[in-house]
Write a protein that holds these residues in place. Sequence first.
Motif, PDB file in Angstrom:
ATOM      1  N   VAL A 117       0.835  -1.198   0.000  1.00  0.00           N
ATOM      2  CA  VAL A 117       0.000   0.000   0.000  1.00  0.00           C
ATOM      3  C   VAL A 117       0.875   1.255   0.000  1.00  0.00           C
ATOM      4  O   VAL A 117       1.702   1.452   0.891  1.00  0.00           O
ATOM      5  CB  VAL A 117      -0.936  -0.001   1.224  1.00  0.00           C
ATOM      6  N   GLN A 118       0.667   2.097  -1.002  1.00  0.00           N
ATOM      7  CA  GLN A 118       1.408   3.359  -1.125  1.00  0.00           C
ATOM      8  C   GLN A 118       0.605   4.555  -0.621  1.00  0.00           C
ATOM      9  O   GLN A 118       1.176   5.522  -0.125  1.00  0.00           O
ATOM     10  CB  GLN A 118       1.788   3.589  -2.595  1.00  0.00           C
ATOM     11  N   GLU A 119      -0.708   4.491  -0.766  1.00  0.00           N
ATOM     12  CA  GLU A 119      -1.611   5.539  -0.285  1.00  0.00           C
ATOM     13  C   GLU A 119      -2.773   4.866   0.429  1.00  0.00           C
ATOM     14  O   GLU A 119      -3.134   3.732   0.120  1.00  0.00           O
ATOM     15  CB  GLU A 119      -2.159   6.379  -1.444  1.00  0.00           C
ATOM     16  N   GLU A 120      -3.385   5.575   1.382  1.00  0.00           N
ATOM     17  CA  GLU A 120      -4.488   4.980   2.144  1.00  0.00           C
ATOM     18  C   GLU A 120      -5.578   4.463   1.209  1.00  0.00           C
ATOM     19  O   GLU A 120      -5.961   5.119   0.247  1.00  0.00           O
ATOM     20  CB  GLU A 120      -5.099   6.000   3.105  1.00  0.00           C
ATOM     21  N   ASP A 125     -12.685   3.121  -2.712  1.00  0.00           N
ATOM     22  CA  ASP A 125     -11.767   3.038  -3.846  1.00  0.00           C
ATOM     23  C   ASP A 125     -12.234   1.995  -4.855  1.00  0.00           C
ATOM     24  O   ASP A 125     -12.617   0.879  -4.480  1.00  0.00           O
ATOM     25  CB  ASP A 125     -10.357   2.698  -3.368  1.00  0.00           C
ATOM     26  N   ASP A 129      -8.525   2.533  -8.647  1.00  0.00           N
ATOM     27  CA  ASP A 129      -7.888   3.273  -7.550  1.00  0.00           C
ATOM     28  C   ASP A 129      -6.932   2.370  -6.767  1.00  0.00           C
ATOM     29  O   ASP A 129      -5.830   2.790  -6.396  1.00  0.00           O
ATOM     30  CB  ASP A 129      -8.944   3.815  -6.580  1.00  0.00           C
ATOM     31  N   LYS A 132      -3.769   1.956  -8.615  1.00  0.00           N
ATOM     32  CA  LYS A 132      -2.978   3.183  -8.613  1.00  0.00           C
ATOM     33  C   LYS A 132      -2.277   3.404  -7.278  1.00  0.00           C
ATOM     34  O   LYS A 132      -1.202   4.012  -7.224  1.00  0.00           O
ATOM     35  CB  LYS A 132      -3.885   4.386  -8.918  1.00  0.00           C
ATOM     36  N   LYS A 133      -2.880   2.907  -6.190  1.00  0.00           N
ATOM     37  CA  LYS A 133      -2.362   3.170  -4.848  1.00  0.00           C
ATOM     38  C   LYS A 133      -1.526   2.026  -4.275  1.00  0.00           C
ATOM     39  O   LYS A 133      -1.152   2.062  -3.101  1.00  0.00           O
ATOM     40  CB  LYS A 133      -3.533   3.458  -3.900  1.00  0.00           C
ATOM     41  N   THR A 134      -1.231   1.032  -5.095  1.00  0.00           N
ATOM     42  CA  THR A 134      -0.440  -0.109  -4.633  1.00  0.00           C
ATOM     43  C   THR A 134       0.647  -0.460  -5.640  1.00  0.00           C
ATOM     44  O   THR A 134       0.600  -0.056  -6.802  1.00  0.00           O
ATOM     45  CB  THR A 134      -1.314  -1.365  -4.429  1.00  0.00           C
ATOM     46  N   LYS A 176       4.515  -1.368 -10.172  1.00  0.00           N
ATOM     47  CA  LYS A 176       3.148  -0.992 -10.512  1.00  0.00           C
ATOM     48  C   LYS A 176       2.556  -2.026 -11.467  1.00  0.00           C
ATOM     49  O   LYS A 176       3.273  -2.658 -12.249  1.00  0.00           O
ATOM     50  CB  LYS A 176       3.117   0.384 -11.179  1.00  0.00           C
ATOM     51  N   GLN A 227      -3.491   1.327   5.483  1.00  0.00           N
ATOM     52  CA  GLN A 227      -2.638   2.502   5.570  1.00  0.00           C
ATOM     53  C   GLN A 227      -1.350   2.321   4.766  1.00  0.00           C
ATOM     54  O   GLN A 227      -0.904   1.185   4.541  1.00  0.00           O
ATOM     55  CB  GLN A 227      -2.291   2.769   7.034  1.00  0.00           C
ATOM     56  N   PRO A 228      -0.739   3.425   4.327  1.00  0.00           N
ATOM     57  CA  PRO A 228       0.538   3.329   3.614  1.00  0.00           C
ATOM     58  C   PRO A 228       1.568   2.556   4.432  1.00  0.00           C
ATOM     59  O   PRO A 228       1.662   2.723   5.655  1.00  0.00           O
ATOM     60  CB  PRO A 228       0.952   4.797   3.446  1.00  0.00           C
TER      61      PRO A 228
END
Length: 264
Positions: A117-120, A125, A129, A132-134, A176, A227-228
């Motif tokens: 996880v890069q963003e919460e 989501d 999403d 994009k966030k992992t 990614k 969480q990130p």
Amino acid sequence: MGNKKIGGIIIVHSTFVNHTLYPAYQDVDSLDKAIFPSNISLEEAYTMQHLFTAAKEHNGEKLQGYKISMTSPETQALFDASEPLYGQLTSNRVRNTLSLSKDTAHALIELELVFLVQEELSSEDSIEDILKKTTVAPGLEVPDSRFQDWFPKMSKEQVCIDGAVGGYVCYGSSKKATYEDLDNIQGRLIHNNQIIAQDSSRTVMGHPVKAIEWLLKKLSTQGLSLQPGMFISSGTFIMPKVLAAGTYKGEFDNFGTVTLTISE
């Protein structure tokens, strides 16, 4: 009366977790399945799992990620489940070397992709999403139980209490990924240079990112999110194999290799 009953249930569950389950975890001990609390709901089982995690955190560990179990019809059937289960894992459960005798009790091994996880992330989501966030890494998971003769002879509620038989996770370099990148890729589990199992990412709920989507929706019902810095072991490509000494490799088309070394 209702509140008193709920309070009493929590005290009983907390006593079991802190005086029986956590010591077995700490000492890598084996318990008889007969001592499990009986007739509990899956909701209660998750409450007990969270108490189990709290006991670990009280003793210096940190919640680092999640594992998702029972992500195929075949594994759900083993435990009479209609949906997956999740388990919480702490930071000291991410390892690339293990000792069978010192670190495990009744361990298996599985082939999984691990999402970092890069963003919460939350239940709001979309699949796009989530991707994009992992980032995604090749992974191996080692399910292990505090209870003797557990696979596949425990109820889903019992599996849940035990952190979804949370053992260890090992993962390699991440990158990614798009939805298409993860669709129907082949994974191979190799032990001492011999392929012992292989299958497709479609085994995991049709597509591994759907397992992450399921987890987010499940966590949202309990007021939780991702969480990130957290990881998610997304579900096994294969039926679990008994862990043995030697060198394991997980190979995934276009996602590389991860290695786990097991000593006696």
